[in-house]
Motif scaffolding. Structure first.
Motif, PDB file in Angstrom:
ATOM      1  N   TYR A   1      -4.980   5.036 -45.985  1.00  0.00           N
ATOM      2  CA  TYR A   1      -3.572   4.795 -45.581  1.00  0.00           C
ATOM      3  C   TYR A   1      -2.798   4.508 -46.727  1.00  0.00           C
ATOM      4  O   TYR A   1      -3.348   3.938 -47.511  1.00  0.00           O
ATOM      5  CB  TYR A   1      -3.538   3.855 -44.452  1.00  0.00           C
ATOM      6  CG  TYR A   1      -4.160   4.189 -43.171  1.00  0.00           C
ATOM      7  CD1 TYR A   1      -3.171   4.853 -42.001  1.00  0.00           C
ATOM      8  CD2 TYR A   1      -5.514   3.885 -42.769  1.00  0.00           C
ATOM      9  CE1 TYR A   1      -3.752   5.241 -40.986  1.00  0.00           C
ATOM     10  CE2 TYR A   1      -5.834   4.366 -41.455  1.00  0.00           C
ATOM     11  CZ  TYR A   1      -5.217   5.153 -40.451  1.00  0.00           C
ATOM     12  OH  TYR A   1      -5.578   5.209 -39.358  1.00  0.00           O
TER      13      TYR A   1
ATOM     14  N   LYS B   1      -8.165  10.880 -32.629  1.00  0.00           N
ATOM     15  CA  LYS B   1      -9.284   9.857 -32.582  1.00  0.00           C
ATOM     16  C   LYS B   1     -10.360  10.365 -31.944  1.00  0.00           C
ATOM     17  O   LYS B   1     -10.544  11.669 -31.826  1.00  0.00           O
ATOM     18  CB  LYS B   1      -8.816   8.602 -31.830  1.00  0.00           C
ATOM     19  CG  LYS B   1      -7.413   8.122 -32.497  1.00  0.00           C
ATOM     20  CD  LYS B   1      -7.650   7.195 -33.794  1.00  0.00           C
ATOM     21  CE  LYS B   1      -6.273   7.141 -34.550  1.00  0.00           C
ATOM     22  NZ  LYS B   1      -5.640   6.008 -34.164  1.00  0.00           N
TER      23      LYS B   1
ATOM     24  N   GLU C   1      -1.830   9.897 -24.976  1.00  0.00           N
ATOM     25  CA  GLU C   1      -1.631   8.362 -25.640  1.00  0.00           C
ATOM     26  C   GLU C   1      -2.787   7.495 -24.874  1.00  0.00           C
ATOM     27  O   GLU C   1      -2.902   7.769 -23.680  1.00  0.00           O
ATOM     28  CB  GLU C   1      -0.402   8.093 -25.439  1.00  0.00           C
ATOM     29  CG  GLU C   1       0.596   8.761 -26.215  1.00  0.00           C
ATOM     30  CD  GLU C   1       0.850   8.581 -27.669  1.00  0.00           C
ATOM     31  OE1 GLU C   1       0.012   7.684 -28.174  1.00  0.00           O
ATOM     32  OE2 GLU C   1       1.588   9.244 -28.285  1.00  0.00           O
TER      33      GLU C   1
HETATM   34  C1  LIG Z   1      -4.415   4.877 -34.143  1.00  0.00           C
HETATM   35  C2  LIG Z   1      -4.486   3.693 -34.743  1.00  0.00           C
HETATM   36  C3  LIG Z   1      -3.825   2.610 -34.339  1.00  0.00           C
HETATM   37  C4  LIG Z   1      -2.803   2.691 -32.918  1.00  0.00           C
HETATM   38  O1  LIG Z   1      -3.069   3.440 -32.122  1.00  0.00           O
HETATM   39  P1  LIG Z   1      -2.166   4.042 -31.152  1.00  0.00           P
HETATM   40  O2  LIG Z   1      -3.131   4.453 -29.753  1.00  0.00           O
HETATM   41  O3  LIG Z   1      -1.794   5.411 -31.601  1.00  0.00           O
HETATM   42  O4  LIG Z   1      -1.421   3.092 -30.566  1.00  0.00           O
HETATM   43  C5  LIG Z   1      -3.894   1.153 -34.342  1.00  0.00           C
HETATM   44  N1  LIG Z   1      -4.767   1.011 -35.722  1.00  0.00           N
HETATM   45  C6  LIG Z   1      -5.545   1.841 -36.015  1.00  0.00           C
HETATM   46  C7  LIG Z   1      -6.342   1.449 -37.399  1.00  0.00           C
HETATM   47  C8  LIG Z   1      -5.375   3.567 -35.932  1.00  0.00           C
HETATM   48  O5  LIG Z   1      -5.884   4.099 -36.542  1.00  0.00           O
END
Ligand SMILES: *Cc1c(COP(=O)(O)O)cnc(C)c1O
Length: 386
Positions: free
Chosen positions: A330, A188, A194
């Motif tokens: 996705y 991200k 995490e």
């Molecule tokens: C990455 C992601 C999540 C989950 O994020 P985590 O921090 O890995 O639990 C949820 N929603 C979207 C759209 C994501 O891209």
């Protein structure tokens, strides 16, 4: 292999984490609240709760909004499974709203039609999760108007979108929603390894999420059922979890946050170069709504498959063979076997399924060089040539 996404860790980031390792607190110390305060201040929200993932943030957000058995949660089929699974964790049922063919976000027109039908059949959702795909905000004004009219709570899943803006304000301000969620997974925009965060302007929701993130336990005399037995005393007043973020993660977050604007600006540079370099190829580059300044977590192209002598899969495989770590964000959630077992079928959300047959996420990350970008473009040209 050029990855589709990659973290950028500086010496300052490393120093910040090492400093915490040498301090008194590895968890439940001063750095988590400092990180929360900085993010809240940056995006313009009143309350922020740091947790161990965006998935956890989505879960406690749904619980705080009262989502339970017998309720519905709606979201977009083009998202990571976590945006939908949070509803199932609460015992609620999940349904989807098809996407807009230009932004690939949940379509407000489809939402309105589905809400009208749901009102007639008495199956209005309690919670809507609006996912800002690739970092571009959903049409939050339209969504918020509909949500108010039909009494639906709104969570913004802004896992892709920290640093982005909607109508001149940072995503996360919660102007159009009850709660906004960020993810700090390494792919991200900023990372804590995490980690995630839930933001809100509602003090009651914030207090509820704070309880749920740490076992449902309180040390606040105001929340207790009777006067404390002594200075050691705490009470469990709800059933919560251990969803806490560590001090190490928060220190990395504070440090990364300082470069957030720089990260997003670099992504915009790379995206503008892609737009230009790809303009003559048989594909559709990302359309940006004028109301939105995207966080640009992802750069997704859609192949104009009719004009290409190869299949989507062949192009994808050719890119991987040429060392380009493309990805696909996705797979429509309603086509996952777990969701198919609940009765969802292929054909239920045609725009989402069409998107899935054409989309490819190209590599984009802060440290990507222009040579690497040229390599991606050349590989794509090669892959598309029949
Ligand atoms: C990455 C992601 C999540 C989950 O994020 P985590 O921090 O890995 O639990 C949820 N929603 C979207 C759209 C994501 O891209």
């Amino acid at each position: 292999m050029i990855p589709y996404g990659r973290q950028d860790i500086s010496q300052l980031d490393i120093d910040a984490v090492v400093e915490v390792l040498q301090s008194d607190f590895l968890t439940q110390g001063p750095v988590v609240p400092a990180f929360e305060q900085r993010v809240a201040c940056h995006v313009g929200a009143e309350h922020a709760l740091a947790v161990n993932s965006a998935t956890s943030a989505l879960h406690i957000a749904c619980l705080a909004l009262g989502l339970a058995e017998g309720d519905y949660l709606w979201t977009s089929p083009i998202t990571f499974v976590a945006s939908a699974n949070c509803g199932l964790y609460c015992g609620a049922q999940v349904d989807f709203v098809d996407i807009d063919p230009h932004t690939y976000n949940l379509c407000p027109v489809a939402l309105e039609q589905k809400l009208q039908k749901a009102e007639q059949s008495g199956t209005l959702p309690k919670v809507l999760v609006a996912v800002h795909l690739c970092g571009q905000s959903c049409d939050m004004q339209a969504i918020s108007t509909l949500a108010k009219r039909y009494g639906v709570s709104v969570i913004e899943d802004a896992s892709h979108a920290i640093g982005g803006k909607y109508r001149g304000e940072f995503i996360g301000s919660c102007r159009y929603s009850d709660i906004t969620v960020f993810s700090f997974h390494p792919v991200k925009i900023i990372t804590t390894a995490e980690g995630g965060m839930a933001l809100t302007n509602n003090a009651e929701l914030a207090a509820k999420m704070q309880l749920l993130r740490s076992h449902g336990i309180t040390r606040d005399p105001e929340q207790m059922t009777h006067v404390a037995d002594g200075p050691w005393y705490y009470q469990q007043i709800d059933l919560g979890f251990n969803y806490r973020m560590t001090e190490l993660q928060a220190a990395l977050g504070v440090s990364q946050l300082q470069r957030l604007d720089q990260f997003v600006a670099r992504r915009h540079e790379l995206a503008a170069r892609y737009d230009q370099l790809l303009s003559t190829l048989p594909l559709t580059t990302p359309w940006q709504h004028p109301d939105s300044y995207s966080g640009l977590h992802l750069y997704v192209v859609r192949l104009n498959t009719q004009q290409i002598g190869k299949s989507h899969r062949e192009v994808f495989e050719s890119l991987r063979e040429q060392g380009i770590g493309v990805n696909l964000h996705y797979i429509p959630v309603h086509t996952q076997p777990y969701y198919q077992r609940m009765g969802f079928q292929y054909g239920d959300f045609p725009e989402a399924e069409r998107y899935y047959r054409e989309a490819i996420s190209l590599p984009m990350f802060h440290t990507m060089s222009e040579e690497q970008q040229a390599q991606v473009v050349a590989a794509l040209q090669g892959a598309l040539a029949s």
